[in-house]
Design a protein around this motif. Sequence first.
Motif, PDB file in Angstrom:
ATOM      1  N   ARG A  74       3.656   2.706 -12.571  1.00 17.06           N
ATOM      2  CA  ARG A  74       2.270   3.234 -11.864  1.00 17.06           C
ATOM      3  C   ARG A  74       2.509   3.213 -10.233  1.00 17.06           C
ATOM      4  NH1 ARG A  74      -3.006   0.720 -12.240  1.00 17.06           N
ATOM      5  NH2 ARG A  74      -2.303  -1.122 -11.484  1.00 17.06           N
ATOM      6  N   CYS A  75       2.980   3.178  -9.020  1.00 21.08           N
ATOM      7  CA  CYS A  75       2.826   3.104  -7.595  1.00 21.08           C
ATOM      8  C   CYS A  75       2.159   3.445  -7.651  1.00 21.08           C
ATOM      9  CB  CYS A  75       4.714   3.503  -7.242  1.00 21.08           C
ATOM     10  SG  CYS A  75       4.287   3.483  -5.711  1.00 21.08           S
ATOM     11  N   LEU A  77       0.551   4.536  -3.994  1.00 18.90           N
ATOM     12  CA  LEU A  77       0.759   4.556  -2.335  1.00 18.90           C
ATOM     13  C   LEU A  77      -0.589   5.188  -1.910  1.00 18.90           C
ATOM     14  CD1 LEU A  77       3.582   7.131  -3.484  1.00 18.90           C
ATOM     15  CD2 LEU A  77       3.822   5.270  -2.711  1.00 18.90           C
ATOM     16  N   THR A 181       0.656  12.713 -10.090  1.00 18.83           N
ATOM     17  CA  THR A 181       0.448  12.404  -8.846  1.00 18.83           C
ATOM     18  C   THR A 181      -1.088  12.420  -9.167  1.00 18.83           C
ATOM     19  OG1 THR A 181       0.281  13.837  -7.467  1.00 18.83           O
ATOM     20  CG2 THR A 181       2.408  12.645  -8.034  1.00 18.83           C
ATOM     21  N   ASN A 185      -2.068   7.832  -6.181  1.00 19.96           N
ATOM     22  CA  ASN A 185      -0.858   6.997  -7.030  1.00 19.96           C
ATOM     23  C   ASN A 185       0.027   7.943  -7.609  1.00 19.96           C
ATOM     24  OD1 ASN A 185      -2.079   4.733  -6.942  1.00 19.96           O
ATOM     25  ND2 ASN A 185      -3.531   5.190  -8.451  1.00 19.96           N
ATOM     26  N   VAL A 186       1.568   7.999  -8.218  1.00 20.04           N
ATOM     27  CA  VAL A 186       2.269   8.272  -9.222  1.00 20.04           C
ATOM     28  C   VAL A 186       1.807   7.300  -9.894  1.00 20.04           C
ATOM     29  CG1 VAL A 186       4.311   8.925  -9.368  1.00 20.04           C
ATOM     30  CG2 VAL A 186       3.874   9.301  -6.721  1.00 20.04           C
ATOM     31  N   GLU A 208      11.081   6.090  -8.302  1.00 14.63           N
ATOM     32  CA  GLU A 208      10.999   5.829  -6.503  1.00 14.63           C
ATOM     33  C   GLU A 208      11.135   6.525  -5.720  1.00 14.63           C
ATOM     34  OE1 GLU A 208      12.462   0.858  -6.911  1.00 14.63           O
ATOM     35  OE2 GLU A 208      13.087   2.598  -6.455  1.00 14.63           O
ATOM     36  N   CYS A 211       8.252   9.085  -5.414  1.00 19.21           N
ATOM     37  CA  CYS A 211       7.249   8.264  -4.373  1.00 19.21           C
ATOM     38  C   CYS A 211       7.370   9.233  -2.802  1.00 19.21           C
ATOM     39  CB  CYS A 211       6.947   7.187  -4.927  1.00 19.21           C
ATOM     40  SG  CYS A 211       5.907   6.860  -6.432  1.00 19.21           S
ATOM     41  N   LYS A 212       8.884   9.091  -3.157  1.00 21.87           N
ATOM     42  CA  LYS A 212       8.839   9.256  -1.720  1.00 21.87           C
ATOM     43  C   LYS A 212       8.721  11.153  -1.575  1.00 21.87           C
ATOM     44  CE  LYS A 212      13.447  10.711   0.963  1.00 21.87           C
ATOM     45  NZ  LYS A 212      14.872  10.949   0.647  1.00 21.87           N
ATOM     46  N   GLN A 215       5.094  10.978  -0.858  1.00 20.94           N
ATOM     47  CA  GLN A 215       4.894  10.957   0.699  1.00 20.94           C
ATOM     48  C   GLN A 215       4.834  11.643   1.429  1.00 20.94           C
ATOM     49  OE1 GLN A 215       6.802   7.436   0.611  1.00 20.94           O
ATOM     50  NE2 GLN A 215       4.764   6.437   0.343  1.00 20.94           N
TER      51      GLN A 215
END
Length: 247
Positions: A74-75, A77, A181, A185-186, A208, A211-212, A215
């Motif tokens: 989990r990231c 964001l 997403t 979060n992702v 990653e 996520c980029k 965003q």
Amino acid sequence: MFFKQVKHWFVARANAARWRPIHDWAEARNGQFRMARDGQGFLIEQPKALPGSLRIEWGRSQRAYIEGHELRMRCELRLHSDLQLLILCRQLMEKLEASVFEAYTDTLKTRVDTDTPEEMRWLVMFPKFSQISSKLVRQRFGALGVNKELTAAWLEGELSTLLAQASLDLLPEGQPFVLMTMRGNVYLRTAMAEPSLSKIQALVKVLELACKEAQAVNARLSDRGAWPTTTSVAWQSSRPEEDQAPA
């Protein structure tokens, strides 16, 4: 009880040695590595990771559609709360679609609504994006989201290229894989019988990049909530201090 504790100690000690490369990699990234109390899983937390706070767990699967053990990430964001997008391996998508259809035609529909995780309910809620430009990605993965335009913006580009590459070795055909997403979060979830540093590193790169791209999509959205949302819990995991102990 005593013999059980001794067994857990030996298991934890053996796994700590086996997972030392993962431990060292996590610390080199300024992350904290913790083993599960029973010594049969681990947690990595990296609060200052880029693009956002990162959590990596390996252990027993928390999803019925993944047997055995899984890797989940989990990231955080702080994306728009209504940015709800999903990519999953095609075989898993077809399997879950059949399960969800059967469940939604059952008399226990209320229970399905509250107990079924988003990645399953979204299959009947959101439109699928079928015009994936990469033939390989189209064959191996399914994609859907709150609307087709956002799904295309997330997938079509560098993420599609990386998924095509991953499908050749990292994510073999039939291996359960979910990338989504939600709630800002992702998330990434995939089957992993044994933890592998090289595979974890490769999957972190997938996360990653996802996520980029998320965003970039998020930057196009207004502050208004424009899409429907769901309410079940997508990340079911106990707090580290409750079920984890330092390595």
